[in-house]
Design a protein around this motif. Structure first.
Motif, PDB file in Angstrom:
ATOM      1  N   ILE A  84      -0.825  71.537  17.321  1.00 52.85           N
ATOM      2  CA  ILE A  84      -0.662  72.643  17.647  1.00 52.85           C
ATOM      3  C   ILE A  84       0.542  73.727  18.090  1.00 52.85           C
ATOM      4  CG2 ILE A  84      -1.838  73.379  20.246  1.00 52.85           C
ATOM      5  CD1 ILE A  84      -3.458  70.979  20.182  1.00 52.85           C
ATOM      6  N   ILE A  85       1.536  72.415  18.727  1.00 53.29           N
ATOM      7  CA  ILE A  85       2.780  72.875  18.600  1.00 53.29           C
ATOM      8  C   ILE A  85       2.899  74.219  17.423  1.00 53.29           C
ATOM      9  CG2 ILE A  85       4.797  73.073  18.468  1.00 53.29           C
ATOM     10  CD1 ILE A  85       4.211  70.953  20.895  1.00 53.29           C
ATOM     11  N   ALA A  86       3.042  73.594  16.592  1.00 53.94           N
ATOM     12  CA  ALA A  86       2.599  74.129  15.004  1.00 53.94           C
ATOM     13  C   ALA A  86       2.564  75.555  15.283  1.00 53.94           C
ATOM     14  CB  ALA A  86       3.031  73.194  13.613  1.00 53.94           C
ATOM     15  N   GLY A  87       1.333  75.137  14.899  1.00 50.89           N
ATOM     16  CA  GLY A  87       0.367  76.621  14.920  1.00 50.89           C
ATOM     17  C   GLY A  87       0.595  77.869  16.483  1.00 50.89           C
ATOM     18  N   ALA A  88       1.030  77.288  17.405  1.00 50.29           N
ATOM     19  CA  ALA A  88       1.497  78.814  18.300  1.00 50.29           C
ATOM     20  C   ALA A  88       2.585  78.851  17.978  1.00 50.29           C
ATOM     21  CB  ALA A  88       1.540  77.825  19.130  1.00 50.29           C
ATOM     22  N   GLY A  89       3.061  78.206  17.247  1.00 51.51           N
ATOM     23  CA  GLY A  89       5.017  78.719  17.293  1.00 51.51           C
ATOM     24  C   GLY A  89       6.020  78.603  17.862  1.00 51.51           C
ATOM     25  N   TYR A  90       5.665  77.328  18.333  1.00 54.92           N
ATOM     26  CA  TYR A  90       7.262  77.023  19.136  1.00 54.92           C
ATOM     27  C   TYR A  90       7.396  75.572  19.115  1.00 54.92           C
ATOM     28  CZ  TYR A  90       5.556  80.496  22.506  1.00 54.92           C
ATOM     29  OH  TYR A  90       5.584  81.862  23.347  1.00 54.92           O
ATOM     30  N   SER A  91       7.349  75.500  18.061  1.00 57.79           N
ATOM     31  CA  SER A  91       8.431  74.629  17.466  1.00 57.79           C
ATOM     32  C   SER A  91       9.377  73.537  17.740  1.00 57.79           C
ATOM     33  CB  SER A  91       8.967  74.395  16.021  1.00 57.79           C
ATOM     34  OG  SER A  91      10.108  74.842  15.551  1.00 57.79           O
ATOM     35  N   GLU A  92       9.989  73.920  18.905  1.00 57.42           N
ATOM     36  CA  GLU A  92      11.289  73.706  20.229  1.00 57.42           C
ATOM     37  C   GLU A  92      10.113  73.260  21.405  1.00 57.42           C
ATOM     38  OE1 GLU A  92      10.413  76.733  19.656  1.00 57.42           O
ATOM     39  OE2 GLU A  92      12.321  76.925  18.276  1.00 57.42           O
ATOM     40  N   ALA A  93       8.754  73.129  21.369  1.00 58.97           N
ATOM     41  CA  ALA A  93       7.778  72.839  22.849  1.00 58.97           C
ATOM     42  C   ALA A  93       8.380  71.231  22.366  1.00 58.97           C
ATOM     43  CB  ALA A  93       6.545  73.824  22.565  1.00 58.97           C
ATOM     44  N   PRO A  94       8.186  70.963  23.944  1.00 58.38           N
ATOM     45  CA  PRO A  94       8.142  69.746  23.849  1.00 58.38           C
ATOM     46  C   PRO A  94       6.912  68.665  24.267  1.00 58.38           C
ATOM     47  CG  PRO A  94       9.235  70.514  26.106  1.00 58.38           C
ATOM     48  CD  PRO A  94       9.117  71.400  25.231  1.00 58.38           C
ATOM     49  N   GLU A  95       5.816  68.181  23.682  1.00 60.98           N
ATOM     50  CA  GLU A  95       4.649  67.577  24.502  1.00 60.98           C
ATOM     51  C   GLU A  95       5.078  66.972  26.002  1.00 60.98           C
ATOM     52  OE1 GLU A  95       3.295  64.346  21.473  1.00 60.98           O
ATOM     53  OE2 GLU A  95       4.204  65.433  20.056  1.00 60.98           O
ATOM     54  N   ILE A  96       3.255  67.286  26.075  1.00 61.07           N
ATOM     55  CA  ILE A  96       3.540  66.822  28.091  1.00 61.07           C
ATOM     56  C   ILE A  96       2.098  65.702  27.434  1.00 61.07           C
ATOM     57  CG2 ILE A  96       4.963  69.148  29.189  1.00 61.07           C
ATOM     58  CD1 ILE A  96       1.768  70.239  29.542  1.00 61.07           C
ATOM     59  N   GLY A  97       1.987  64.941  28.441  1.00 58.79           N
ATOM     60  CA  GLY A  97       0.674  64.292  28.753  1.00 58.79           C
ATOM     61  C   GLY A  97      -0.321  63.898  30.480  1.00 58.79           C
ATOM     62  N   SER A  98       1.179  65.090  31.194  1.00 60.04           N
ATOM     63  CA  SER A  98       0.211  65.608  32.297  1.00 60.04           C
ATOM     64  C   SER A  98       0.527  67.609  32.765  1.00 60.04           C
ATOM     65  CB  SER A  98       0.629  64.846  33.605  1.00 60.04           C
ATOM     66  OG  SER A  98      -0.325  64.792  34.513  1.00 60.04           O
ATOM     67  N   HIS A  99       0.274  67.831  34.138  1.00 53.90           N
ATOM     68  CA  HIS A  99       0.508  68.900  34.294  1.00 53.90           C
ATOM     69  C   HIS A  99       2.023  69.248  35.250  1.00 53.90           C
ATOM     70  CE1 HIS A  99      -0.994  73.142  35.346  1.00 53.90           C
ATOM     71  NE2 HIS A  99       0.107  73.076  35.711  1.00 53.90           N
ATOM     72  N   PHE A 100       3.213  68.958  34.497  1.00 56.15           N
ATOM     73  CA  PHE A 100       4.526  68.413  34.951  1.00 56.15           C
ATOM     74  C   PHE A 100       5.746  68.812  34.354  1.00 56.15           C
ATOM     75  CE2 PHE A 100       7.821  66.505  37.947  1.00 56.15           C
ATOM     76  CZ  PHE A 100       6.844  66.625  39.305  1.00 56.15           C
ATOM     77  N   SER A 101       6.719  68.976  34.637  1.00 56.60           N
ATOM     78  CA  SER A 101       7.934  69.591  33.692  1.00 56.60           C
ATOM     79  C   SER A 101       8.573  69.183  32.785  1.00 56.60           C
ATOM     80  CB  SER A 101       8.376  71.276  33.963  1.00 56.60           C
ATOM     81  OG  SER A 101       9.550  71.424  33.472  1.00 56.60           O
ATOM     82  N   PRO A 102       8.977  68.258  31.573  1.00 55.87           N
ATOM     83  CA  PRO A 102      10.135  67.351  31.591  1.00 55.87           C
ATOM     84  C   PRO A 102      11.337  67.850  31.970  1.00 55.87           C
ATOM     85  CG  PRO A 102       8.246  67.982  29.655  1.00 55.87           C
ATOM     86  CD  PRO A 102       8.397  69.754  30.990  1.00 55.87           C
ATOM     87  N   ALA A 103      11.342  68.695  32.826  1.00 55.19           N
ATOM     88  CA  ALA A 103      13.122  68.734  32.958  1.00 55.19           C
ATOM     89  C   ALA A 103      13.282  68.737  33.970  1.00 55.19           C
ATOM     90  CB  ALA A 103      13.220  70.467  32.805  1.00 55.19           C
ATOM     91  N   ASN A 104      11.388  68.340  35.103  1.00 53.64           N
ATOM     92  CA  ASN A 104      11.902  67.917  36.022  1.00 53.64           C
ATOM     93  C   ASN A 104      12.208  66.099  36.552  1.00 53.64           C
ATOM     94  OD1 ASN A 104      11.117  66.539  39.099  1.00 53.64           O
ATOM     95  ND2 ASN A 104      10.247  68.951  39.348  1.00 53.64           N
ATOM     96  N   SER A 105      13.074  65.675  37.016  1.00 49.00           N
ATOM     97  CA  SER A 105      13.610  65.012  37.124  1.00 49.00           C
ATOM     98  C   SER A 105      12.771  63.387  37.907  1.00 49.00           C
ATOM     99  CB  SER A 105      14.641  64.240  38.091  1.00 49.00           C
ATOM    100  OG  SER A 105      14.436  64.927  39.354  1.00 49.00           O
ATOM    101  N   ALA A 106      11.443  63.401  38.246  1.00 46.98           N
ATOM    102  CA  ALA A 106       9.929  62.945  38.728  1.00 46.98           C
ATOM    103  C   ALA A 106       9.024  62.855  37.209  1.00 46.98           C
ATOM    104  CB  ALA A 106       9.577  63.669  39.671  1.00 46.98           C
ATOM    105  N   TYR A 107       9.370  63.602  36.181  1.00 41.53           N
ATOM    106  CA  TYR A 107       9.145  63.734  35.420  1.00 41.53           C
ATOM    107  C   TYR A 107       8.699  62.004  34.272  1.00 41.53           C
ATOM    108  CZ  TYR A 107       6.566  64.086  30.547  1.00 41.53           C
ATOM    109  OH  TYR A 107       6.205  64.304  28.934  1.00 41.53           O
ATOM    110  N   VAL A 108       7.436  62.079  33.734  1.00 39.69           N
ATOM    111  CA  VAL A 108       6.911  60.873  33.360  1.00 39.69           C
ATOM    112  C   VAL A 108       6.094  61.310  32.098  1.00 39.69           C
ATOM    113  CG1 VAL A 108       5.605  58.245  33.950  1.00 39.69           C
ATOM    114  CG2 VAL A 108       6.204  59.816  35.657  1.00 39.69           C
ATOM    115  N   ASP A 109       6.425  60.311  31.368  1.00 40.10           N
ATOM    116  CA  ASP A 109       5.985  60.661  30.062  1.00 40.10           C
ATOM    117  C   ASP A 109       4.772  60.156  29.827  1.00 40.10           C
ATOM    118  OD1 ASP A 109       4.600  60.760  27.603  1.00 40.10           O
ATOM    119  OD2 ASP A 109       7.157  60.171  25.861  1.00 40.10           O
ATOM    120  N   LEU A 110       3.462  60.547  29.580  1.00 43.40           N
ATOM    121  CA  LEU A 110       2.337  59.799  29.182  1.00 43.40           C
ATOM    122  C   LEU A 110       1.513  60.313  28.429  1.00 43.40           C
ATOM    123  CD1 LEU A 110       1.348  60.516  33.343  1.00 43.40           C
ATOM    124  CD2 LEU A 110       2.235  58.355  32.429  1.00 43.40           C
TER     125      LEU A 110
END
Length: 493
Positions: A293-319
């Motif tokens: 999906i990321i490749a198809g959207a044209g954003y190869s640099e985009a990080p995957e997410i598993g919840s509604h939260f930014s990976p840049a936030n210190s409280a982020y959990v990789d889900l």
């Protein structure tokens, strides 16, 4: 000889003056993908509005700066009572709105009372729900009393939805915005560009730019030639397509890949069959192959997410592993939910490439487990009316670029139609908690609940691919809030 020297000296002066004039360029054309539905940030959820007017035309009591921190704005300072319920703001003096009317405490009271009123059209009315009373103590002092302490109150007052407007001009801000910012509205050529000019009566430090144009450039096919020709000098969020490496190798431009608050999701209508069935939502989650999906959207640099939260936030959990890509398991879950042969549904896609292009990939992936999607392209205004306001949709794809907005999942009337008392309790506790460590723990719990409930298909964090002329300084590398702040932008030699 003296005459010749004089001529040469004069030519040198003219040359120096010409060089200085070139170095002092004061106009800028900024490319943006989406045209806003109107220009009033207090009356719509559209990020395209804030991307033009935030900090440039309109200002709040506070603001969110380029590093994500809360900073003073129209309020030069504030005091907070020991119980955390009373905020006393000291306002800047000598501030005027663009129409010449004075800014004072009554404007703040008008704005906050209007935003929290029963008939409020503010898309983020929840930001003001904790307010009990607003008192204009004197022209330069405002006292805001909360019903309960709210740890994020100063941050909330920095959203675009909380900018201060005047009673004399508020009703006309959609077409002729009048704020207190360093730029004034000049014109709007619908479908083409919004133009701003420097405010000569600005109360704060004057901006370097005399003119700024936000030009609507919807896709890479139009953006790349506009950049290469110099017609557009900056794209804070460029639809670059496959040309990123070409642009990166061109010394005329600077490329900055930063972070945004843009959680990109496959939104599901949890209040509508069959999406009110947890097993169906889990099946969809297992069917999503994020890298594709990321490749198809044209954003190869985009990080995957598993919840509604930014990976840049210190409280982020990789889900991202909560529901790993597993089409076979997805089919089993559909059968258990009563849909062994799948079902048909609609997928409404707004204009951005991440939605239109990514949506094609999502539709293909869901088709593999038996879900046949009819893709319905909609314009941004239609999306806001049909999906966001009227909840007339099955599935959609959109990036939520508001900062720290996981609390939207606790809203009863939000377009997801999701309701979970346990989640609401976490958010309610978060609202009255100020301790940073405790707030981080609550954020982590909230992320896990909505991930396990598979409320939406959590796809990726929208990256900020900024591209601009190498002689420009002051543009933001990251987007901690949906804004293209031009207040510190200037041209260099």
């Amino acid at each position: 000889m003296k005459t010749i020297k004089s001529i040469i000296g004069g030519a040198a002066l003219l040359l120096a003056a010409g060089t200085a004039a070139l170095a002092a360029r004061t106009d800028l054309v900024v490319g943006v993908v989406l045209e806003p539905p109107h220009l009033d940030p207090t009356a719509s959820a559209a990020a395209a509005i804030d991307e033009i007017v935030y900090a440039n035309l309109f200002q709040g009591l506070t603001r969110v700066g380029r590093n994500g921190a809360v900073e003073p704005s129209l309020a030069e300072s504030w005091d907070v009572s020991e119980d955390g319920k009373v905020y006393t703001f000291k306002l800047h003096t000598g501030v005027k709105f663009h129409d010449g009317t004075d800014f004072d405490a009554e404007d703040v009271k008008f704005t906050l009372d209007r935003a929290r009123a029963e008939d409020s059209t503010n898309a983020q009315k929840q930001l003001f729900a904790a307010i009990d009373t607003v008192e204009a103590v004197d022209p330069q002092t405002v006292k805001v009393t909360l019903k309960t302490p709210q740890g994020a109150f100063l941050y909330n007052m920095g959203w675009g939805d909380a900018v201060i407007v005047a009673p004399e001009s508020a009703d006309g801000n959609k077409e002729k915005p009048i704020g207190t910012g360093p730029f004034k509205f000049d014109s709007w050529a619908k479908g083409s560009a919004v133009r701003l000019v420097r405010n000569p009566d600005y109360w704060g430090d004057p901006v370097a730019l005399e003119k700024a144009e936000f030009r609507i450039v919807p896709d890479a096919a139009a953006a790349i030639p506009a950049l290469l020709s110099g017609d557009v000098q900056a794209f804070p969020q460029m639809p670059v397509g496959d040309a990123l490496s070409q642009i990166e190798s061109d010394p005329r431009f600077v490329v900055k890949i930063g972070a945004t608050e843009g959680e990109t999701i496959l939104a599901m209508n949890n209040g509508k069959e069959p999406f009110n069935n947890l097993k169906v939502r889990q099946a969809i989650a297992h069917a999503l192959n994020r890298p594709e999906i990321i490749a198809g959207a044209g954003y190869s640099e985009a990080p995957e997410i598993g919840s509604h939260f930014s990976p840049a936030n210190s409280a982020y959990v990789d889900l991202t592993g909560t529901y790993p890509y597993d089409p076979a398991n997805a089919k089993e879950l559909l059968a258990e939910a009563g849909y062994p042969d799948g079902f048909k549904a609609t997928l409404k896609l707004p204009p951005p490439p991440y939605a239109r292009q990514g949506g094609e990939v999502v539709a293909s992936q869901l088709r593999q487990i038996g879900i046949d999607l009819q893709i319905i392209p909609v314009e941004w205004a239609q999306w806001l009316e049909q999906v966001f306001k009227n909840k007339d949709y099955d599935l959609s794809i959109v990036s939520h670029t508001e900062p720290n907005d996981i609390n939207i999942y606790a809203r009863d009337d939000y377009y997801f139609n999701y309701s979970n008392p346990a989640f609401k309790e976490v958010i309610n506790t978060l609202d009255v908690t100020s301790d940073p460590e405790r707030r981080a723990d609550l954020y982590k719990t909230a992320q896990k609940i909505i991930a396990e409930d598979a409320v939406n298909g959590f796809l990726f964090q929208l990256p900020k691919i900024g591209v601009w002329d190498a002689k420009l300084q002051g543009l933001w590398e990251n987007s901690p809030i949906q804004a293209n702040d031009l207040t510190e932008v200037k041209w260099t030699d």
